[in-house]
Design a protein around this motif. Structure first.
Motif, mmCIF file in Angstrom:
data_model
loop_
_atom_site.group_PDB
_atom_site.id
_atom_site.type_symbol
_atom_site.label_atom_id
_atom_site.label_comp_id
_atom_site.label_asym_id
_atom_site.label_seq_id
_atom_site.Cartn_x
_atom_site.Cartn_y
_atom_site.Cartn_z
ATOM 1 N N SER A 6 6.072 15.975 2.570
ATOM 2 C CA SER A 6 5.131 15.495 3.730
ATOM 3 C C SER A 6 3.850 15.582 3.611
ATOM 4 O O SER A 6 3.642 16.892 3.237
ATOM 5 N N THR A 7 2.950 14.813 4.050
ATOM 6 C CA THR A 7 1.580 14.998 3.971
ATOM 7 C C THR A 7 0.789 15.662 5.300
ATOM 8 O O THR A 7 -0.155 16.211 5.131
ATOM 9 N N THR A 8 1.853 15.960 6.138
ATOM 10 C CA THR A 8 1.447 16.632 7.324
ATOM 11 C C THR A 8 1.003 17.926 7.089
ATOM 12 O O THR A 8 1.711 18.962 6.412
ATOM 13 N N LEU A 9 -0.084 18.149 8.074
ATOM 14 C CA LEU A 9 -0.687 19.591 7.809
ATOM 15 C C LEU A 9 -0.865 20.105 9.328
ATOM 16 O O LEU A 9 -1.335 19.401 10.354
ATOM 17 N N LEU A 10 -0.644 21.322 9.703
ATOM 18 C CA LEU A 10 -0.808 22.050 11.006
ATOM 19 C C LEU A 10 -1.616 23.100 10.838
ATOM 20 O O LEU A 10 -1.314 24.045 9.728
ATOM 21 N N PHE A 11 -2.637 23.215 11.534
ATOM 22 C CA PHE A 11 -3.666 24.099 11.503
ATOM 23 C C PHE A 11 -3.588 25.219 12.747
ATOM 24 O O PHE A 11 -3.286 24.650 13.688
ATOM 25 N N ARG A 12 -3.396 26.492 12.366
ATOM 26 C CA ARG A 12 -3.468 27.505 13.743
ATOM 27 C C ARG A 12 -4.606 28.329 13.276
ATOM 28 O O ARG A 12 -4.823 29.013 12.582
ATOM 29 N N ASN A 13 -5.867 28.285 14.321
ATOM 30 C CA ASN A 13 -6.822 29.054 14.178
ATOM 31 C C ASN A 13 -6.923 29.995 15.408
ATOM 32 O O ASN A 13 -6.829 29.621 16.646
ATOM 33 N N THR A 14 -6.759 31.283 15.020
ATOM 34 C CA THR A 14 -6.994 32.378 15.801
ATOM 35 C C THR A 14 -8.344 32.882 16.136
ATOM 36 O O THR A 14 -9.207 33.460 14.946
ATOM 37 N N MET A 15 -8.984 32.826 17.161
ATOM 38 C CA MET A 15 -10.379 33.237 17.518
ATOM 39 C C MET A 15 -10.481 34.362 18.395
ATOM 40 O O MET A 15 -9.790 34.434 19.444
ATOM 41 N N GLN A 80 -19.621 23.964 15.759
ATOM 42 C CA GLN A 80 -20.910 24.619 15.730
ATOM 43 C C GLN A 80 -20.912 25.543 17.065
ATOM 44 O O GLN A 80 -21.425 26.564 17.153
ATOM 45 N N GLU A 81 -20.807 24.470 18.120
ATOM 46 C CA GLU A 81 -21.098 25.000 19.415
ATOM 47 C C GLU A 81 -20.180 25.950 19.699
ATOM 48 O O GLU A 81 -20.280 27.107 20.466
ATOM 49 N N VAL A 82 -18.672 25.723 19.420
ATOM 50 C CA VAL A 82 -17.603 26.627 19.747
ATOM 51 C C VAL A 82 -17.886 27.983 18.927
ATOM 52 O O VAL A 82 -17.686 29.194 19.580
ATOM 53 N N MET A 83 -18.205 27.959 17.770
ATOM 54 C CA MET A 83 -18.367 29.229 16.913
ATOM 55 C C MET A 83 -19.615 30.133 17.576
ATOM 56 O O MET A 83 -19.812 31.290 17.081
ATOM 57 N N LYS A 84 -20.440 29.454 18.169
ATOM 58 C CA LYS A 84 -21.585 30.431 18.923
ATOM 59 C C LYS A 84 -20.849 31.564 19.937
ATOM 60 O O LYS A 84 -21.594 32.468 20.461
ATOM 61 N N HIS A 85 -19.569 31.227 20.250
ATOM 62 C CA HIS A 85 -18.969 32.154 21.415
ATOM 63 C C HIS A 85 -17.750 32.887 20.776
ATOM 64 O O HIS A 85 -17.053 33.615 21.453
ATOM 65 N N CYS A 86 -17.515 32.785 19.277
ATOM 66 C CA CYS A 86 -16.457 33.606 18.989
ATOM 67 C C CYS A 86 -16.375 33.630 17.461
ATOM 68 O O CYS A 86 -17.160 33.189 16.721
ATOM 69 N N GLN A 87 -15.433 34.257 16.794
ATOM 70 C CA GLN A 87 -15.415 34.639 15.557
ATOM 71 C C GLN A 87 -13.980 34.169 15.166
ATOM 72 O O GLN A 87 -12.995 34.784 15.700
ATOM 73 N N VAL A 88 -13.723 33.540 14.127
ATOM 74 C CA VAL A 88 -12.373 33.352 13.556
ATOM 75 C C VAL A 88 -11.782 34.529 12.863
ATOM 76 O O VAL A 88 -12.292 35.157 12.128
ATOM 77 N N GLU A 89 -10.521 35.007 13.667
ATOM 78 C CA GLU A 89 -9.978 36.189 13.065
ATOM 79 C C GLU A 89 -8.729 35.888 12.212
ATOM 80 O O GLU A 89 -8.512 36.502 11.017
ATOM 81 N N ARG A 90 -8.294 34.618 12.164
ATOM 82 C CA ARG A 90 -6.842 34.081 11.521
ATOM 83 C C ARG A 90 -6.941 32.740 11.246
ATOM 84 O O ARG A 90 -7.240 32.131 12.254
ATOM 85 N N PHE A 91 -6.771 32.240 10.121
ATOM 86 C CA PHE A 91 -6.606 30.833 10.018
ATOM 87 C C PHE A 91 -5.455 30.450 9.167
ATOM 88 O O PHE A 91 -5.484 31.119 7.999
ATOM 89 N N GLU A 92 -4.472 29.780 9.667
ATOM 90 C CA GLU A 92 -3.149 29.614 9.110
ATOM 91 C C GLU A 92 -3.050 27.867 8.781
ATOM 92 O O GLU A 92 -3.360 27.075 9.659
ATOM 93 N N VAL A 93 -2.834 27.874 7.571
ATOM 94 C CA VAL A 93 -2.655 26.350 7.339
ATOM 95 C C VAL A 93 -1.222 25.924 6.980
ATOM 96 O O VAL A 93 -0.506 26.816 5.923
ATOM 97 N N PHE A 94 -0.300 25.221 7.541
ATOM 98 C CA PHE A 94 0.907 24.891 7.324
ATOM 99 C C PHE A 94 1.014 23.615 6.765
ATOM 100 O O PHE A 94 0.464 22.773 7.434
ATOM 101 N N GLY A 95 1.818 23.599 5.530
ATOM 102 C CA GLY A 95 1.698 22.205 4.715
ATOM 103 C C GLY A 95 1.064 22.557 3.543
ATOM 104 O O GLY A 95 0.354 23.482 3.265
ATOM 105 N N CYS A 113 -12.256 36.193 7.469
ATOM 106 C CA CYS A 113 -11.000 36.222 8.095
ATOM 107 C C CYS A 113 -9.747 36.244 7.215
ATOM 108 O O CYS A 113 -9.928 35.892 6.254
ATOM 109 N N THR A 114 -8.589 36.410 7.781
ATOM 110 C CA THR A 114 -7.230 36.309 6.967
ATOM 111 C C THR A 114 -7.180 34.579 6.963
ATOM 112 O O THR A 114 -6.973 34.120 7.976
ATOM 113 N N LEU A 115 -6.704 34.292 5.902
ATOM 114 C CA LEU A 115 -6.310 32.987 5.624
ATOM 115 C C LEU A 115 -5.117 32.837 4.668
ATOM 116 O O LEU A 115 -5.017 33.567 3.707
ATOM 117 N N THR A 116 -3.977 31.995 5.310
ATOM 118 C CA THR A 116 -3.077 31.865 4.851
ATOM 119 C C THR A 116 -2.411 30.386 4.622
ATOM 120 O O THR A 116 -2.855 29.518 5.360
#
Length: 133
Positions: A6-15, A80-95, A113-116
């Motif tokens: 499957s080409t489906t991708l699920l991203f989980r971004n923890t900020m 860019q606007e969202v990133m003015k208020h947070c930092q990515v702590e963990r980014f998970e790519v499923f697929g 950040c942690t990238l998996t």
């Protein structure tokens, strides 16, 4: 859609939301998600906030790597606007994204950040047609 390839991708971004930025973050995320709903290629976007820990979790479902590239092209000002208020702590790519998307994710996040990456084994998607939460 139960095959391994499957080409489906699920991203989980923890900020991690910056102190004093909760309302600014909420506003920026709301605008970004509204834009994505109208113009973005995502099949699904859901964002949740844990105010006690000042963490936000964003889930984005894409049909394939081309959809991720289109999202990046369209949504950059909102990101860019969202990133003015947070930092990515963990980014998970499923697929399994293509090499270009892997490189893009690695480049955008650098070492901040942690990238998996977790390849898909099996699954399916069942969405009601025409339903918006």
């Amino acid at each position: 859609m139960t095959t391994h390839d499957s080409t489906t991708l699920l991203f989980r971004n923890t900020m991690r939301i910056a102190v004093g930025h909760l309302e600014g973050f909420r506003d920026a995320i709301s605008k970004a998600v509204a834009f994505a709903e109208q113009h973005g290629p995502q099949l699904m976007v859901e964002t949740f906030v844990d105010e006690e820990r000042m963490l936000a979790h964003s889930f984005q479902l894409y049909q394939d790597s081309d959809a991720v590239r289109l999202h990046w092209k369209l949504a950059d000002p909102y990101i860019q606007e969202v990133m003015k208020h947070c930092q990515v702590e963990r980014f998970e790519v499923f697929g399994t994204p293509d090499a270009d998307v892997v490189a893009g994710v690695r480049s955008a996040l650098s070492e901040q950040c942690t990238l998996t990456f977790s390849p898909r084994i099996a699954g399916f998607v069942r969405f009601a047609t025409g339903h918006h939460a």
